[in-house]
Design a protein around this motif. Structure first.
Motif, PDB file in Angstrom:
ATOM      1  N   PRO A  36    -109.932 -63.677  33.669  1.00  0.00           N
ATOM      2  CA  PRO A  36    -109.404 -64.375  32.482  1.00  0.00           C
ATOM      3  C   PRO A  36    -109.477 -63.539  31.123  1.00  0.00           C
ATOM      4  O   PRO A  36    -108.834 -63.764  30.235  1.00  0.00           O
ATOM      5  CB  PRO A  36    -109.925 -65.641  32.451  1.00  0.00           C
ATOM      6  N   LYS A  40    -105.853 -57.216  26.754  1.00  0.00           N
ATOM      7  CA  LYS A  40    -104.450 -57.370  26.886  1.00  0.00           C
ATOM      8  C   LYS A  40    -103.919 -55.597  26.831  1.00  0.00           C
ATOM      9  O   LYS A  40    -104.460 -55.119  26.235  1.00  0.00           O
ATOM     10  CB  LYS A  40    -103.413 -57.955  25.549  1.00  0.00           C
ATOM     11  N   THR A  75     -96.612 -63.929  29.218  1.00  0.00           N
ATOM     12  CA  THR A  75     -97.521 -63.768  30.286  1.00  0.00           C
ATOM     13  C   THR A  75     -98.908 -63.750  29.750  1.00  0.00           C
ATOM     14  O   THR A  75     -99.868 -64.165  30.670  1.00  0.00           O
ATOM     15  CB  THR A  75     -97.177 -62.624  31.208  1.00  0.00           C
ATOM     16  N   GLY A  76     -99.178 -63.294  28.576  1.00  0.00           N
ATOM     17  CA  GLY A  76    -100.515 -63.133  28.081  1.00  0.00           C
ATOM     18  C   GLY A  76    -101.196 -62.145  28.512  1.00  0.00           C
ATOM     19  O   GLY A  76    -102.179 -61.656  28.090  1.00  0.00           O
ATOM     20  N   TYR A  77    -100.531 -61.095  29.491  1.00  0.00           N
ATOM     21  CA  TYR A  77    -101.107 -59.836  30.030  1.00  0.00           C
ATOM     22  C   TYR A  77    -100.993 -58.935  28.984  1.00  0.00           C
ATOM     23  O   TYR A  77    -101.653 -57.731  29.114  1.00  0.00           O
ATOM     24  CB  TYR A  77    -100.478 -59.569  31.317  1.00  0.00           C
ATOM     25  N   ASN A 396    -101.932 -68.308  36.285  1.00  0.00           N
ATOM     26  CA  ASN A 396    -102.363 -67.603  35.044  1.00  0.00           C
ATOM     27  C   ASN A 396    -102.132 -68.249  33.660  1.00  0.00           C
ATOM     28  O   ASN A 396    -102.801 -67.910  32.677  1.00  0.00           O
ATOM     29  CB  ASN A 396    -101.334 -66.301  35.097  1.00  0.00           C
ATOM     30  N   MET A 397    -101.382 -69.278  33.758  1.00  0.00           N
ATOM     31  CA  MET A 397    -101.185 -70.082  32.751  1.00  0.00           C
ATOM     32  C   MET A 397    -101.101 -71.300  33.003  1.00  0.00           C
ATOM     33  O   MET A 397    -101.022 -72.040  33.956  1.00  0.00           O
ATOM     34  CB  MET A 397     -99.703 -69.732  32.062  1.00  0.00           C
ATOM     35  N   THR A 414    -102.766 -69.334  28.335  1.00  0.00           N
ATOM     36  CA  THR A 414    -103.258 -68.782  29.413  1.00  0.00           C
ATOM     37  C   THR A 414    -104.403 -69.817  29.930  1.00  0.00           C
ATOM     38  O   THR A 414    -104.941 -70.651  29.250  1.00  0.00           O
ATOM     39  CB  THR A 414    -104.033 -67.558  28.926  1.00  0.00           C
ATOM     40  N   SER A 415    -104.513 -69.367  31.111  1.00  0.00           N
ATOM     41  CA  SER A 415    -105.687 -70.552  31.840  1.00  0.00           C
ATOM     42  C   SER A 415    -106.979 -70.027  31.355  1.00  0.00           C
ATOM     43  O   SER A 415    -107.830 -71.007  31.738  1.00  0.00           O
ATOM     44  CB  SER A 415    -105.830 -70.167  33.464  1.00  0.00           C
TER      45      SER A 415
END
Lengths: 441, 195
Positions: A36, A40, A75-77, A396-397, A414-415
């Motif tokens: 997590p 990024k 997505t936060g990625y 993921n979220m 995000t999680s």
């Protein structure tokens, strides 16, 4: 949901511009979804080239890059690199491996690059995208999509969906929806939006009280509680036909429906025996089995992804706390001990954690906790009432409701609790979001 | 309404008095009573007029009696309506995250039970409500517990269970708006509705 989707974007095909050399290299190196705190990935998303020479194509190219950038950011990625940092002039960056000056992309730190092309002939829109690794100077994959202009967003999301699948080994959130309740001056209604809060549609007429939408595991049905007959009853709506049927109307409460994974049955809290207990109902609403058996409130069931366990809220300990029941042995263990008011458990899609809301004083916050009660992490803080967490199907979220700006709105994060932001702005109060499973279309 | 009735009574009394002495021919406002004829008793008709007087007196008394009965029935009706209104207005309040009945709540419920026994034709809905803290799902269940506590008490006090339906509104229908203890304490309640 668009039934015509298959027809419209049906003619999509792989473009093998580059022989990937027969061996499939491990694309999953790019994003490790189980970490997590992974940093990024910097990604460059230049405006796609206009392959037909008209202003409409250029306008569409701008829209395409906006949808693409926003969806990837969501997505936060990814860290989408500001286009002002680009060294190549807009539209002059080249879109195929032979045309691209990879050094110019490496120099601004981009670890991934998406080039695109937009072709518009009449109302037929063709989009092509290529994902590159500027360091290895290779094409990771490329695809072309054909549809109508009005399908642009869906075509871009289709590419994002495939891209995330290739980079993570899992499907992302792009083919998912979020159901929620919105309360305005004229009452409450159920709504549904795309994963990012776009494309909001009202599902039900305004009612006095409508609560807790819950997606079925196949995403085809939505169960919820409504008082439209003057008392709390559970209804099931078909998302394809819009037809709504009364599922449970026992004396007293009929609330908090939750579908059992891989099964047509639902758990819900009923009180017809004089006490609020969780029951398993058949798909026609008959009581199959009583699951809980304790004096006091038992409410808010949430199943583990394998359907073998159920988390729920019970007042049996003197204050609302989260418990886990093994459905085979019917053994029940208390999960939460910190805090005086822990409710709304939501089992993560990966099965390892439970998200919940914990109230203290006049504020509530979202927490996650491991199945054995360890690793309790607070995800929101100092920001009003944060309630009703719901996981994205890729785990993921988390979507939730928050009153941090006064009214209650739907937020995403995000999680691990990063990237908290409202998904959309809408008058009134929005609450009780539920994230759908991946919906094949 | 009451005023009109007392005026009516006055009218009846005055009219009967006029048979004894026809001196009150003028209404208090100086005008003549409609349809009233001056009646001076004549000597030769004395016996007849005494019988007549007796008859008139009896009629007047009956009229007064009937009036009083009507008035009593009306007062009884008003009293019953007031009691029903008091029944509906009587809320029972609860502590936070609690569905047990306080001493005050029990006292209220004893009065409610008494009324229900005196009015055995009436059925009711007990509504359970919560303050806006906590989460909606749990509050729906808590509201149900509160309504159920009230029903259990009333049933123990002798009210037939079939006359009582419970419904929980959770935190959906606050009595007052606000995010303070004053508002919260007024919203954690059971309400009564006749059906």
């Amino acid at each position: 949901m668009k039934i015509t989707y298959h027809l419209k974007i049906g003619c999509l095909f792989f473009i093998f511009l580059l022989a990937i050399g027969g061996k499939s290299f491990a694309e999953y190196d790019y994003i490790n979804i189980s970490d997590p705190f992974q940093k990024k990935i910097p990604i460059a998303v230049p405006v796609p080239a206009s392959l037909t020479d008209n202003s409409e194509t250029e306008r569409l190219s701008q829209q395409v890059v906006d949808v693409l950038s926003n969806s990837l950011k969501f997505t936060g990625y990814f860290n989408v690199i500001d286009k002002r940092a680009f060294l190549d002039a807009p539209g002059k960056q080249g879109i195929t491996v032979s045309e691209i000056n990879f050094k110019n992309w490496r120099d601004i730190g981009s670890e991934l690059l998406i080039t695109g092309g937009v072709r518009l002939e009449g109302r037929v829109l063709q989009l092509e995208f290529r994902l590159f690794d500027p360091f290895r100077q290779t094409l990771l994959f490329g695809k072309r999509y054909t549809g109508e202009v009005s399908d642009m967003r869906e075509m871009v999301l289709k590419f994002c969906d495939e891209m995330i699948h290739r980079l993570t080994g899992n499907f992302g959130v792009f083919n998912t929806q979020i159901a929620f309740v919105s309360e305005g001056r004229d009452g409450k209604a159920l709504y549904v939006s795309d994963f990012d809060g776009e494309n909001r549609r009202k599902l039900t007429e305004n009612e006095d009280i409508v609560l807790t939408p819950a997606w079925s595991p196949d995403g085809r049905h939505l169960a919820y509680t409504s008082y439209k007959n003057g008392k709390p009853e559970i209804f099931v709506r078909s998302m394809e036909t819009g037809r709504t049927e009364l599922l449970a109307s026992y004396e007293g409460l009929n609330i908090t429906p939750a579908w059992m994974p891989g099964d047509s049955r639902l758990a819900a809290t009923l009180s017809f025996e004089g006490d609020e207990e969780i029951y398993l109902l058949t798909k026609s609403g008959k009581v199959d089995k009583r699951l809980t058996n304790s004096w006091g409130v038992d409410v808010s069931p949430s199943f583990s992804p394998d359907g073998k366990k159920m988390a729920f809220v019970s007042g049996r300990a003197g204050s609302p706390q989260i418990f886990i029941m093994d459905l085979k042995t019917m053994r029940t263990n208390r999960l939460t001990f910190e805090g005086r008011y822990n409710t709304q458990p939501e089992w993560s899609p990966r099965g390892d954690k439970i998200a919940y809301s914990s109230m203290s004083g006049n504020t509530s916050d979202i927490f996650v906790i491991n199945m054995d009660g360890s690793g309790r992490v607070q995800l929101t803080a100092d920001a009003g009432r944060n309630e009703s967490p719901s996981w994205s199907p890729d785990g993921n979220m988390i979507v939730f409701s928050s009153t941090r700006k006064g009214n209650s709105n739907i937020y995403g994060m995000t999680s691990s609790g990063t990237d908290q932001r409202p998904l959309f702005e809408m008058p009134g109060n929005q609450s009780l979001p539920d994230w759908s499973p991946r919906i094949e279309r | 309404m009451k005023k009109f009735m007392s005026f009516g009574l006055l009218l009846v009394v005055m009219m009967s008095m006029m048979f004894f002495a026809s001196c009150a021919r003028k209404a208090p406002d100086g005008g003549e009573y409609p349809g009233e004829e001056p009646m001076a008793p004549r000597i030769g008709e004395r016996a007849d007029s005494e019988t007549e007087l007796e008859k008139q007196r009896r009629i007047a008394e009956e009229e007064i009696e009937a009036y009083r009965e009507r008035q009593a029935a009306e007062a009884e009706q008003i009293r019953k309506e007031k009691e029903a209104a008091a029944f509906v207005d009587a809320n029972v309040y609860f502590a936070f995250d609690n569905s047990s009945l306080s001493a005050e709540a029990r006292e209220t419920l004893l009065k409610q039970a008494k009324w229900l026994q005196e009015n055995s034709d009436r059925s009711l809905i007990v509504e359970g409500h919560c303050d806006n803290r906590g989460t909606e799902e749990y509050n729906l269940a808590l509201g149900s517990r509160r309504a159920q506590s009230v029903k259990d008490f009333l049933v123990n006090a002798g009210v037939e269970p079939s006359r009582i339906i419970t419904i929980s509104y959770g935190e959906e229908r606050p009595a007052v708006r606000g995010d303070n203890e004053e508002a919260w304490s007024r919203n954690r309640r059971a309400e009564f509705r006749l059906r």
